[in-house]
Motif scaffolding. Structure first.
Motif, mmCIF file in Angstrom:
data_model
loop_
_atom_site.group_PDB
_atom_site.id
_atom_site.type_symbol
_atom_site.label_atom_id
_atom_site.label_comp_id
_atom_site.label_asym_id
_atom_site.label_seq_id
_atom_site.Cartn_x
_atom_site.Cartn_y
_atom_site.Cartn_z
ATOM 1 N N GLY A 188 -2.453 -6.810 -5.638
ATOM 2 C CA GLY A 188 -2.634 -5.835 -4.565
ATOM 3 C C GLY A 188 -1.650 -6.038 -3.441
ATOM 4 O O GLY A 188 -0.577 -6.606 -3.615
ATOM 5 N N GLN A 189 -2.054 -5.604 -2.262
ATOM 6 C CA GLN A 189 -1.206 -5.716 -1.075
ATOM 7 C C GLN A 189 -1.059 -7.188 -0.689
ATOM 8 O O GLN A 189 -2.003 -7.966 -0.791
ATOM 9 C CB GLN A 189 -1.840 -4.928 0.056
ATOM 10 C CG GLN A 189 -0.938 -4.669 1.216
ATOM 11 C CD GLN A 189 -1.609 -3.768 2.238
ATOM 12 O OE1 GLN A 189 -2.790 -3.905 2.517
ATOM 13 N NE2 GLN A 189 -0.844 -2.853 2.787
ATOM 14 N N VAL A 190 0.136 -7.564 -0.227
ATOM 15 C CA VAL A 190 0.434 -8.964 0.092
ATOM 16 C C VAL A 190 1.184 -9.061 1.418
ATOM 17 O O VAL A 190 2.043 -8.243 1.716
ATOM 18 C CB VAL A 190 1.325 -9.604 -1.008
ATOM 19 C CG1 VAL A 190 1.695 -11.032 -0.661
ATOM 20 C CG2 VAL A 190 0.659 -9.540 -2.349
ATOM 21 N N SER A 191 0.841 -10.094 2.189
ATOM 22 C CA SER A 191 1.618 -10.482 3.371
ATOM 23 C C SER A 191 2.050 -11.925 3.175
ATOM 24 O O SER A 191 1.283 -12.737 2.656
ATOM 25 C CB SER A 191 0.784 -10.383 4.648
ATOM 26 O OG SER A 191 0.483 -9.048 4.938
ATOM 27 N N VAL A 192 3.280 -12.242 3.599
ATOM 28 C CA VAL A 192 3.824 -13.593 3.438
ATOM 29 C C VAL A 192 4.338 -14.073 4.784
ATOM 30 O O VAL A 192 4.958 -13.326 5.532
ATOM 31 C CB VAL A 192 4.983 -13.601 2.412
ATOM 32 C CG1 VAL A 192 5.643 -14.963 2.338
ATOM 33 C CG2 VAL A 192 4.493 -13.164 1.044
#
Length: 124
Positions: free
Chosen positions: A49-53
């Motif tokens: 799904g959606q990812v933030s890093v």
């Protein structure tokens, strides 16, 4: 009166030129670009799904935002935080951890993976 207007216009032009010459560069840093590219790639994995890093890098005397290893000219990452919609699943967490560990050459204990907050879509 005309001289006064000309002086004001000249001051405005000088101020504008000075601002343009001394303004900070607004382009994204190398670190931000890598974060965005990694997040986009990880989000392509089935179930992620959606990812933030977010990267944490080793601070150096030259730069507190982003440092490079002099011998290899690459970032010295000391940790990575990944927030993903699919991170509730142990399988997805393991896949993310293995992928990031391999790509960034980081040990598993320096990679934190957390589930993304679910958005409420209630209408008032």
């Amino acid at each position: 009166m005309a001289t006064k207007k000309a002086n004001i216009i000249a001051l405005i032009v000088i101020a504008l030129v000075g601002f343009l010459l001394f303004r900070q560069d607004v382009s994204p840093s190398i670190e931000e670009t890598v974060e965005v590219k990694l997040a986009a790639t990880l989000s392509q994995i089935e179930g992620v799904g959606q990812v933030s890093v977010y990267f944490h890098t080793e601070a150096s005397a030259e730069s507190t935002l982003f440092s490079f290893s002099a011998s290899e000219n690459k970032a010295t990452y000391t940790g990575v935080l990944i927030v993903s919609e699919g991170a509730q699943s142990p399988i997805i967490r393991r896949q993310l951890q293995e992928a990031v560990s391999a790509v960034l050459q980081l040990p598993a204990h320096q990679i934190i993976i957390l589930p993304m907050k679910k958005e409420d879509h209630h209408e008032s």
